[in-house]
Structure formats: structure tokens, C-alpha cells
Write a protein that holds these residues in place. Sequence first.
Motif, PDB file in Angstrom:
ATOM      1  N   SER A 238       0.931  -1.093  -0.012  1.00 49.82           N
ATOM      2  CA  SER A 238      -0.014   0.064  -0.140  1.00 49.82           C
ATOM      3  C   SER A 238       0.856   1.044  -0.123  1.00 49.82           C
ATOM      4  O   SER A 238       0.593   2.287  -0.675  1.00 49.82           O
ATOM      5  N   LEU A 239       2.037   1.231   0.615  1.00 51.69           N
ATOM      6  CA  LEU A 239       2.983   2.474   0.918  1.00 51.69           C
ATOM      7  C   LEU A 239       3.628   2.397  -0.771  1.00 51.69           C
ATOM      8  O   LEU A 239       3.653   3.852  -1.300  1.00 51.69           O
ATOM      9  N   LYS A 240       3.819   1.423  -1.507  1.00 52.29           N
ATOM     10  CA  LYS A 240       4.442   1.572  -2.486  1.00 52.29           C
ATOM     11  C   LYS A 240       3.381   2.051  -3.723  1.00 52.29           C
ATOM     12  O   LYS A 240       3.644   2.817  -4.431  1.00 52.29           O
ATOM     13  N   ASP A 241       2.206   1.774  -3.504  1.00 53.52           N
ATOM     14  CA  ASP A 241       0.894   2.052  -4.497  1.00 53.52           C
ATOM     15  C   ASP A 241       0.610   3.703  -4.141  1.00 53.52           C
ATOM     16  O   ASP A 241       0.491   4.390  -5.014  1.00 53.52           O
ATOM     17  N   LYS A 242       0.937   3.978  -2.927  1.00 55.48           N
ATOM     18  CA  LYS A 242       0.492   5.466  -2.597  1.00 55.48           C
ATOM     19  C   LYS A 242       1.558   6.210  -2.841  1.00 55.48           C
ATOM     20  O   LYS A 242       1.192   7.316  -3.445  1.00 55.48           O
ATOM     21  N   TYR A 243       2.953   5.842  -2.907  1.00 52.60           N
ATOM     22  CA  TYR A 243       4.022   6.926  -3.107  1.00 52.60           C
ATOM     23  C   TYR A 243       4.892   6.479  -4.198  1.00 52.60           C
ATOM     24  O   TYR A 243       6.042   7.301  -4.219  1.00 52.60           O
ATOM     25  N   LYS A 246       5.343   8.912  -6.953  1.00 48.21           N
ATOM     26  CA  LYS A 246       6.186  10.264  -6.895  1.00 48.21           C
ATOM     27  C   LYS A 246       7.729   9.772  -6.410  1.00 48.21           C
ATOM     28  O   LYS A 246       8.468  10.791  -6.472  1.00 48.21           O
TER      29      LYS A 246
END
Length: 729
Positions: A238-243, A246
Amino acid sequence: MRGGKVRVRANIQKVNKNTLVITEIPYGTTTGDLIDSILKANDKGKIKIRKIDDNTAEHAEIVIQLYADTSPDRTIDALYACTDCEVSISPNTCVIKDKKPHFMGVDDVLRYNTERTRELMRQELSIRLDEVEGEWHYTSLEKIFFENKVYKVLENDARTWEKQLKDVKAAMLEYQHLLRRPITDADILKLVEKPVRKISKFDIKAVTDKIRAIEKKEAELRYHLEHLTEYCIDYFQSLKDKYGAKYPRRTKITSFENIEATKVVASNAKLYINRSEGFIGTSPKKIEEAEYVSDCSDIDEVIVFIKDGRYTLRKVTDKQFVEKGIIHAAVFKRGDTRTIYNAVYRDGKGGTMYAKRFAVTGIIRDRWYDLTKGTPGSQVYWLTANPNGEAETVKVYLRPRPGLKRLIIDYDFSQLAIKGRGSMGNIVTKYPVQKVLLRAAGVSTIGGKQMWFDRDIDRLNEDGRGELLGEFRGDEHILAVCKDGTFYTTGLDLSTRFQGDLLIVEKFDSSKVYTAIYWDKASGYYYIKRFCFELSDNTAQSFIPVDEGARLVAVSEDRWPSVHVEFVPSGNKPKEPVDIDAEEFIAVKGFRAKGKRAGEKIASIAFGEPLQKEDPEDNASGSEDLPGGDGAQMQAGDNAPDAGNLPAGDFHIGDLPAEDLPAGEVAYDLEDLSYPSRPQAGAGTDGAGDTEAQEEDGSSHNSTAAGKEDGAKPGDVVEFSLDDDLTLF
């Protein structure tokens, strides 16, 4: 732990055959240091570059110009092998563990951090679960307090506030079995502090729904605790998908192939020999009567064969003495199993002549070996080095002697098996030999070489790693098709670097038909095209429009592909999906052709299951193997005739299966056929006499060279056997 290393490489892109661009440099280097290392390698002859420019601004950009005869792929390998384009970093990881310094391997550090993160996740979930359980407990207390009107205990007279709290707690303890935790004084105090307006607006249904939501959240947290590893993976994902978008990764983790400098450095010298005096080297000024052998580099090795059958391996130098009587010298390639040596030698003085074929894959430098049996007085009469296992035919001239009738022997090396370099060989002759000369050059006897493609590193290899591309001979090529609609062909050089997002890598076949579907943004339609790829000399070419927005959908190698098309629903009668037969839809054209529009308002398009059709080549009738084809007619009906019983009617020879053709001699109408007449039995000669006469004049009844006056004329009926040959003119 200690001693490990990580190899880091620069990002080198091949712009065209003569230009390379370095867009990223290894950690710990600068563009200036990198350029200096490249110039030093060029000065030493390791690589050949024409010009180098540093266009670095915000991002690194080093442009390298090559000579027209320099391979860009080999130069890239040489840059990695001989310059700072590849560096090694030793990660001696020192960490503080249990208040003491420890050297740990990268795997140990990652494993420790992973377990630590997992433990932190477990603690966090446990805290959240405890909070949710506390919320459920208090909400349930609140529901009991108001739903059962326990708050009315506060209306009773009591001497002190503490007495009222004890009365409320006593009333609530009657419902302890509905709760998970014991009721405490703090819970009672929190309940009785509710304002009166809260009592009037209390909604039992809303509180019940809230308790159900809390129970659902509680079950979810318990599930995560039971499946903690999966929860941690999902959390990081989820962190990878979110950030991730960017903060893209700036490096690429991949497997590097090991590059041997001896295989990729530029040939910066020339090898010379003096056969009679036994010198080899790269300086023609130091070697008298120097004979040019081949190009080489200063780190190559040279294999040298002497006339007495001994051979050795030497390092390339300016000049060195090996031994008098050199018969062969060449740059040596270790592990080369395709270079086969063909030799004819005499075992000892006046001994038997032997022939052998062998390969030299690996020997120790400066040590002497022997291709003969090692008998003193041995001599090599013939030696060739064949890079693809060619086997020539030689003439062996024997010394004349009384009673010897045949003085020349033809010896074919293709009849000789390839064995180890220590094998004795096969006997050629026991008679004394005068000389051995070439009679005819031969062809390869070891077939083509098999090539594999390793998609992990996008390189060719002969070691069986990756996908087998097939067996290659001579100047055959490899086709690479990319997902952006471009293609290029390459040779079989193992240093070739396949660039682009590869879709297909296979053996190039100029007659193979491909079918492509692509989207043309300029016209707003999907197109279908069928074409054959062409040789491109390692230069990328596009088989879809180069306009911005053109997009390749798919490429099919099937012989009879089908295209499944679904349309955008519109109106009361939506258009049904269709399956298009690509072969019937569009003819084969050049790869630059635009193709044919697949339709309008297409929702989706893709290749379906290939069609099953009957191959016309497999259906070819026997008329291709029999003279005359459809033009040759025989007097027969629809069924195969028996000898001597010909049914009426005409039918074609090609209409009969081979097993149904009549045996023996049958009468046929030879319309449009020329066939020499055979004398009838009893016409002056018998069968045996006729055969003998034909053998004497060198002719045969199968010959087609007979004159027209001797051949059958249209309408004539003659006898012949189906084993005979017919010729259609």
C-alpha cells in the motif's frame, strides 16, 4: 559477510551504429573521472572511439562517437570491462547490535529489519485491538445503563455520593455476564457523568449498530494478528502504491553477465610469424621476414604448432622465440569447441601415416603438448584449423616403390570422427609418403551451432541458458520485435545487446508472415496488417506509424490467425462481435504498409484462437511426382486399372493414389509426353540382348535424350513400366 561486493554499472544506450550515450554513472564516480578512464582505455588500444563529448547539465550525458567499422555492442562490453563504467562496491556493513559493533551481511541486515518491522506491526495491531475492545466494553455499558434504566437509581435518596455510586454499581453488576471485562468504579463514574440531554436523545438502534461495527473492526484486527506476515506485505504494498509514482526507483537490480576482457577488447595489434626461424610477435620491425597472421590484442594468447607435431600456448608479446619449423599459429579462444584441427602425421621416422580430427579447448600456457604419439622423428604432413569443423579432402602422394601400383590416395576427413586431442587417429597408409596436398575444400561436419536467448540479461549464449532460438549456420540472423512497434535484426555475435522492451526474439525468416494489430491515433481506428520482416542491420525500424499516439496492440506468428472484435453498444440493436480471418481480410504487404481498417466504434480487439485450415502443400496430388501432371492421361476409368484389363474413359495420373497405380506394363495414351520407343519382344532382339546393346553404347531405356523420330508421337500407344521415368516437354 565481509568480502562481498556489489557491481554497479553505468547506463549505456546505443543510439545508432556509431553513437553511444551514457545517461547514468556508477555510484562514487564523476563524469570527469569516467571520461578519463575511457580515454586511457582508448590510448591503450582496449577500445576504439573517434570522439567523446560531455554534455552533462542537470542529468549526466556523455556522448561517444565510434568509427564506422567498430561494433557498438562489443564496445559497450569493453567499456564495462576496461573502464570505470563498471565498479565494485564492497558493503562492509558495521551495525550496533546489543550496544556492540557487529559486521553483518546484507542478508542478515535485511532479515533483522524485516523481523523488527514485523514485531512493530504486531505491537501496533495489539494496541489497536485493545483500544477497540475498550470501546466495545464502554459502549455496551452505556447501552445497558440506558436500555435497562439503571440511571433511575440516581433518583433514590442517598446520604452520600459514594453511596449512590455503590448502588449504581450493584445494579450494573446484575448484567456482568453480558460483558467481557469486569465493571470497575471508573466505568460507573464515567456513566453517571452523562448529561441529562444525553439520556433524552439516547438511540438504542444507533448504539446497537455501533457495537456491530466495533465487533467487525475487532474481528478484522484479530485476523491481521493471525496472518501477520501477509498483513506486513499488504502494508508495504500500500505504501508503494501510494507513494511509488512520486518516488520512482533510480536503480535497477538485475543479473550482470561476466564479461571476459579477452573477448571484447579491440584488436589493437597485428600478429606476425617467421616460420623457419620460429619467432612470433606483434612487431614486424623486430621479426625478420615477418608474415602477417591476423589482428589481435595485447592480452590475447597464441597457439603455435611445430612441424614435429608439438604445440604450445604463448602470451602475445612484441617478439618471442617458440621453436623452429612453425606450421601454424593463430589467436587462441579458450572453450572453443567448433574449431576443429585436421591433421595427417607420420609416427616416428619411416612409420605409419595417421589422420586425426580434434579440438583444443583449453591448455596451460607455456607447456608443450603433442598431437602425434610422441615417437621421436614424427612429422606433420598436413594441418588445417577449421572454425566451423570443415572437413576437406586431400591427396596423399606415396613414394614410388616396386610393386606399388597406386601412388595417389584420396583421403576424406569427413569420414573421420572428431575425437580428443590425445587420440592416435586412424591409419591412412603404411607406405612412405612424399607429400599431402589439398584435393577439395570441405563443408562443416558439426552442423550449425545452437543459440539461446537469456531474457534475464537480454543476451545470446551458447551455454543452454534461457530460450532456445534454434540452430544457426553461416550468415543467418536473429529477429527482435519490440512492444513499441519497432524491430531489428542482428547477427550471431554473443556481445550483441538487445535493447528495447522485447516482445519476440527468434530466428529470422524472411518468408514468415506476421499479423499485427495497432491503434492509429491520427485516424482514430484500429488497423490489421500482414507482412514479412526484412533485414535491418541492427537498426531499429517501425512497422506501425511513427506518429505520436500510435500503439501496437498485438503481433501474431500464427499461420492462419483470427481477430476477435467487439463493438461499442449503440442503438436498439447492438452490433454482434465478429471473428475476422486475417488471411482473407488482407493480403501480405510490406512492413511499411498501413494495413486495413478493422472497423468502426470498436470496444476491444485481440487475437483469438488460430484457425485450422488445410495446408495446400500437404494436399499436393501425385501429379507433382509423375510426369505430365494433369496433362498426362491414361486409358482407364475412375478406378485403378489392372494390367491387361483397361477400362474405358480418360483420367489423370495424378488422380490415382500411389498405392493404387497398376504394376507391370500397361498401355497408356502418351498425349503431350515424349518417351523413347522400346522394341517389341520378338522384333529381332530379346530382352537380354537389348539390355546388353544399350549398356555397350552407354545409353539406357530410361534416357530422355532420344530424338523425336525415336520418341512416341501424340496418339501413339506404347508399353512401359511404371518404374520407368517419363519426361514432359
